[in-house]
Scaffold this motif. Structure first.
Motif, PDB file in Angstrom:
ATOM      1  N   UNK A 274       3.370  -4.260   1.646  1.00 39.89           N
ATOM      2  CA  UNK A 274       3.603  -5.274   2.664  1.00 39.89           C
ATOM      3  C   UNK A 274       3.738  -6.868   1.820  1.00 39.89           C
ATOM      4  N   UNK A 275       3.066  -6.806   0.441  1.00 37.58           N
ATOM      5  CA  UNK A 275       3.299  -7.882  -0.153  1.00 37.58           C
ATOM      6  C   UNK A 275       4.339  -7.942  -0.998  1.00 37.58           C
ATOM      7  N   UNK A 276       5.271  -6.885  -0.923  1.00 38.18           N
ATOM      8  CA  UNK A 276       6.337  -6.890  -1.514  1.00 38.18           C
ATOM      9  C   UNK A 276       6.495  -6.504  -3.236  1.00 38.18           C
ATOM     10  N   UNK A 277       5.349  -5.889  -3.669  1.00 37.33           N
ATOM     11  CA  UNK A 277       5.000  -5.255  -4.813  1.00 37.33           C
ATOM     12  C   UNK A 277       5.502  -3.942  -4.915  1.00 37.33           C
ATOM     13  N   UNK A 278       5.917  -3.416  -4.084  1.00 45.45           N
ATOM     14  CA  UNK A 278       6.338  -1.968  -3.880  1.00 45.45           C
ATOM     15  C   UNK A 278       7.545  -1.803  -3.068  1.00 45.45           C
ATOM     16  N   UNK A 279       8.269  -1.169  -3.504  1.00 50.33           N
ATOM     17  CA  UNK A 279       9.648  -0.719  -2.722  1.00 50.33           C
ATOM     18  C   UNK A 279       9.531  -0.092  -1.261  1.00 50.33           C
ATOM     19  N   UNK A 280       8.444   0.740  -1.169  1.00 54.66           N
ATOM     20  CA  UNK A 280       8.233   1.525  -0.017  1.00 54.66           C
ATOM     21  C   UNK A 280       8.801   2.733  -0.261  1.00 54.66           C
ATOM     22  N   UNK A 281       9.622   2.955   0.871  1.00 52.47           N
ATOM     23  CA  UNK A 281      10.312   4.380   0.965  1.00 52.47           C
ATOM     24  C   UNK A 281      11.486   4.636   0.070  1.00 52.47           C
ATOM     25  N   UNK A 282      12.163   3.612  -0.300  1.00 56.18           N
ATOM     26  CA  UNK A 282      13.383   3.900  -1.186  1.00 56.18           C
ATOM     27  C   UNK A 282      14.175   5.081  -0.918  1.00 56.18           C
ATOM     28  N   UNK A 283      14.121   5.754  -1.812  1.00 59.10           N
ATOM     29  CA  UNK A 283      15.201   7.069  -1.597  1.00 59.10           C
ATOM     30  C   UNK A 283      14.683   8.407  -1.391  1.00 59.10           C
ATOM     31  N   UNK A 284      13.143   8.030  -1.017  1.00 58.93           N
ATOM     32  CA  UNK A 284      12.206   9.297  -0.684  1.00 58.93           C
ATOM     33  C   UNK A 284      12.764  10.058   0.437  1.00 58.93           C
ATOM     34  N   UNK A 285      12.698  11.387   0.459  1.00 58.55           N
ATOM     35  CA  UNK A 285      13.127  12.067   1.939  1.00 58.55           C
ATOM     36  C   UNK A 285      11.744  12.028   2.758  1.00 58.55           C
ATOM     37  N   UNK A 286      10.400  12.149   2.244  1.00 63.47           N
ATOM     38  CA  UNK A 286       9.469  12.144   3.202  1.00 63.47           C
ATOM     39  C   UNK A 286       8.352  11.251   2.563  1.00 63.47           C
ATOM     40  N   UNK A 287       8.041  10.254   3.323  1.00 64.73           N
ATOM     41  CA  UNK A 287       6.759   9.359   3.246  1.00 64.73           C
ATOM     42  C   UNK A 287       5.659   9.879   3.849  1.00 64.73           C
TER      43      UNK A 287
END
Ligand code: NAD
Length: 320
Positions: free
Chosen positions: A274-287
């Protein structure tokens, strides 16, 4: 102090306000502005009840307090819901008690808001199919909150007790979405976003059943021993949670953590996204988002509802 009765909450708190409050407090946790206190949860040896406290302090919103309550499995025979709770807020400047706020509906709204926050930040682009595992009290709130943040075209549902599936069908109808009851292999293969919200103590959704880019909000596991997902599925997914320490001790990730297929380094607090310190899903297939339920979520929605109740003159003031 102010009292906001349970009966007033429905007319005051919207899913939108709950979403904003929960997203803000997850961000405050990630930036170090808010922290949860250790959870107390005890079997009290009466009515098979589990009772406890979840508290914390958010310095950015000045929300200080706790939610007291728990789970009374025999309440249905008294025509009461099984989860019973009250949120107590304290003045962060003086320590004086500020409010007692009915916590039952707020718990459902804040829990649904947490999975909705995860869907907003982690769902694969173009997600169209929502899969629901679980058809208890929380499931309707979960589906409504998910439908607010996702552009879903249909809902698939499965429940260990099929006689409860009408709740999912009715909620989907209320949202204007087609609903189909299916077996788990089809749900796992077709759903782009899956919410699990059951009281299961063994894996329901298996690794091989989940196909393609999928986001899973695992919301049911909030106690040691509960489990909804295959640890192999957890081990191959990109992992997020509300609070890392809780996810590996009482949340869904406890099992993969115990069998050492994941470590705490593999789990990211959603606030970081949420605060932009981690890209989140990126290229992951399953989150996977492991929503364990933190006290700060309760304080956030109770703080928001107290302000609304005062504005709308629905809070009762008493001397204490
Ligand atoms: P409920 O009692 O209304 O419904 C229970 C659900 O779990 C139903 O879908 C039922 O079919 C299923 N179920 C019951 N026993 C089961 C078993 N032994 N194995 C597999 N499935 C079983 O409960 P609810 O209020 O809808 O809550 C559902 C779950 O969500 C509970 O485990 C509750 O503790 C949890 N919860 C989590 C949070 C959080 O913040 N993460 C908040 C509230 C509730």
């Amino acid at each position: 102090m102010w009292i906001v009765p349970e009966k007033e909450i429905a007319g005051l708190m919207t899913p939108e306000a709950a979403f904003d409050a929960v997203q803000a407090v997850f961000a405050a946790m990630a930036s170090g502005e808010a922290s949860n206190f250790p959870v107390v949860r005890e079997a009290i040896g009466h009515e098979d009840a589990l009772y406890g406290f979840k508290g914390g302090f958010d310095r950015s919103a000045l929300n200080l307090g706790l939610k007291a309550g728990g789970y009374w499995p025999n309440n249905q025979k008294r025509e009461l819901i099984n989860h019973q709770s009250t949120v107590f807020l304290f003045d962060a400047d003086t320590g004086r008690v500020q409010a007692a706020v009915g916590g039952n509906l707020l718990t459902a709204l804040r829990t649904a808001a947490a999975s909705a926050v995860s869907i907003r930040h982690l769902a694969p682009e173009g997600a169209k199919v929502l899969g629901m595992i679980g058809a208890g009290h929380q499931s309707a709130f979960q589906m409504r909150a998910a439908a607010r943040v996702g552009d879903f075209e249909r809902v698939l549902g499965w429940n260990p007790h099929p006689e409860m599936l009408s709740r999912l069908a009715d909620t989907a109808a209320e949202l204007g979405l087609p609903f189909e009851a299916v077996e788990l292999p089809r749900l796992g293969a077709e759903a782009d976003v899956i919410i699990s919200i059951t009281s299961a103590f063994e894996p329901l959704l298996l690794d091989g059943q989940v196909k393609g880019r999928t986001h899973i909000a695992a919301m049911g596991t909030d106690t040691k021993g509960k489990q909804e997902l295959d640890p192999k599925l957890v081990a191959r997914s990109r992992l997020f949670t509300d609070e890392v320490a809780q996810s590996v001790s009482i949340g869904e990730f406890q099992h993969a953590f115990t069998d050492k297929s994941i470590s705490t380094d593999d789990v990211t607090a959603i606030g970081q996204v949420i605060i932009g310190q981690h890209q989140g899903r990126g290229d992951a297939e399953v989150t996977i988002f492991d929503g364990t339920g933190v006290g700060l979520q309760d304080l956030a929605v109770a703080g928001a509802v107290l302000e609304l109740a005062k504005q709308q003159k629905k809070a009762v003031e008493v001397d204490i």
